[in-house]
Motif scaffolding. Structure first.
Motif, PDB file in Angstrom:
ATOM      1  N   PRO A  22      17.818  42.379  37.454  1.00 42.22           N
ATOM      2  CA  PRO A  22      16.952  42.648  38.614  1.00 42.22           C
ATOM      3  C   PRO A  22      17.523  42.098  39.931  1.00 42.22           C
ATOM      4  O   PRO A  22      17.342  42.696  40.985  1.00 42.22           O
ATOM      5  N   LYS A  23      18.229  40.974  39.865  1.00 43.92           N
ATOM      6  CA  LYS A  23      18.876  40.422  41.059  1.00 43.92           C
ATOM      7  C   LYS A  23      19.947  41.388  41.561  1.00 43.92           C
ATOM      8  O   LYS A  23      20.052  41.660  42.759  1.00 43.92           O
ATOM      9  N   PHE A  24      20.739  41.926  40.646  1.00 44.21           N
ATOM     10  CA  PHE A  24      21.755  42.919  40.986  1.00 44.21           C
ATOM     11  C   PHE A  24      21.089  44.135  41.623  1.00 44.21           C
ATOM     12  O   PHE A  24      21.530  44.634  42.655  1.00 44.21           O
ATOM     13  N   ALA A  25      20.016  44.593  41.013  1.00 49.52           N
ATOM     14  CA  ALA A  25      19.282  45.760  41.529  1.00 49.52           C
ATOM     15  C   ALA A  25      18.784  45.499  42.944  1.00 49.52           C
ATOM     16  O   ALA A  25      18.938  46.345  43.827  1.00 49.52           O
ATOM     17  N   SER A  26      18.216  44.366  43.166  1.00 49.46           N
ATOM     18  CA  SER A  26      17.702  44.020  44.486  1.00 49.46           C
ATOM     19  C   SER A  26      18.824  43.942  45.523  1.00 49.46           C
ATOM     20  O   SER A  26      18.709  44.495  46.615  1.00 49.46           O
ATOM     21  N   ALA A  63      27.879  35.619  41.072  1.00 46.74           N
ATOM     22  CA  ALA A  63      27.764  36.277  39.764  1.00 46.74           C
ATOM     23  C   ALA A  63      27.520  37.771  39.951  1.00 46.74           C
ATOM     24  O   ALA A  63      28.182  38.599  39.313  1.00 46.74           O
ATOM     25  N   VAL A  64      26.599  38.124  40.846  1.00 43.42           N
ATOM     26  CA  VAL A  64      26.311  39.536  41.125  1.00 43.42           C
ATOM     27  C   VAL A  64      27.551  40.210  41.710  1.00 43.42           C
ATOM     28  O   VAL A  64      27.906  41.329  41.327  1.00 43.42           O
ATOM     29  N   HIS A  65      28.234  39.527  42.601  1.00 46.61           N
ATOM     30  CA  HIS A  65      29.455  40.072  43.210  1.00 46.61           C
ATOM     31  C   HIS A  65      30.531  40.323  42.149  1.00 46.61           C
ATOM     32  O   HIS A  65      31.190  41.367  42.158  1.00 46.61           O
ATOM     33  N   ASP A  66      30.715  39.382  41.235  1.00 49.64           N
ATOM     34  CA  ASP A  66      31.713  39.554  40.171  1.00 49.64           C
ATOM     35  C   ASP A  66      31.380  40.752  39.280  1.00 49.64           C
ATOM     36  O   ASP A  66      32.267  41.524  38.910  1.00 49.64           O
ATOM     37  N   ILE A  67      30.116  40.903  38.955  1.00 47.25           N
ATOM     38  CA  ILE A  67      29.688  42.036  38.129  1.00 47.25           C
ATOM     39  C   ILE A  67      29.931  43.343  38.882  1.00 47.25           C
ATOM     40  O   ILE A  67      30.412  44.326  38.317  1.00 47.25           O
ATOM     41  N   TYR A  68      29.609  43.342  40.167  1.00 48.10           N
ATOM     42  CA  TYR A  68      29.848  44.533  40.986  1.00 48.10           C
ATOM     43  C   TYR A  68      31.332  44.886  41.022  1.00 48.10           C
ATOM     44  O   TYR A  68      31.702  46.055  40.933  1.00 48.10           O
ATOM     45  N   GLN A  69      32.189  43.877  41.171  1.00 47.13           N
ATOM     46  CA  GLN A  69      33.634  44.132  41.226  1.00 47.13           C
ATOM     47  C   GLN A  69      34.140  44.780  39.936  1.00 47.13           C
ATOM     48  O   GLN A  69      34.991  45.666  39.972  1.00 47.13           O
ATOM     49  N   VAL A  70      33.617  44.353  38.813  1.00 49.45           N
ATOM     50  CA  VAL A  70      33.989  44.969  37.534  1.00 49.45           C
ATOM     51  C   VAL A  70      33.600  46.447  37.551  1.00 49.45           C
ATOM     52  O   VAL A  70      34.391  47.318  37.180  1.00 49.45           O
ATOM     53  N   CYS A  71      32.380  46.724  37.990  1.00 44.26           N
ATOM     54  CA  CYS A  71      31.914  48.124  38.056  1.00 44.26           C
ATOM     55  C   CYS A  71      32.773  48.939  39.020  1.00 44.26           C
ATOM     56  O   CYS A  71      33.164  50.068  38.712  1.00 44.26           O
TER      57      CYS A  71
END
Length: 78
Positions: A22-26, A63-71
């Motif tokens: 949900p944090k990523f979504a927001s 953490a959200v930024h790292d996940i986004y970079q993977v995507c």
């Protein structure tokens, strides 16, 4: 005793994943379901499942930024 440690580990993992999606979504202006599907499609969910322990020790912004970079590295644009 080992079962309690395993249960705690699973509980911590579920708690973090339930928080970070949900944090990523927001942060990226999408619904939670849309974020989940985006993460699943572009490898972010696999990355999250494999690296949750390291990610949860970091600031949630990073953490959200790292996940986004993977995507993004796997073709996801947002």
């Amino acid at each position: 005793m080992a079962t309690q440690a395993l249960d705690k580990d699973i509980s911590d993992k579920v708690s973090f994943i339930s928080y970070i999606i949900p944090k990523f979504a927001s942060d990226y202006k999408m619904g939670t379901q849309q974020a989940y599907l985006y993460l699943k499609k572009y490898g972010g969910l696999d990355f999250l499942m494999e690296n949750w322990w390291a990610l949860h020790t970091d600031n949630d912004i990073w953490a959200v930024h790292d996940i986004y970079q993977v995507c993004r590295n796997n073709g996801g644009l947002r």
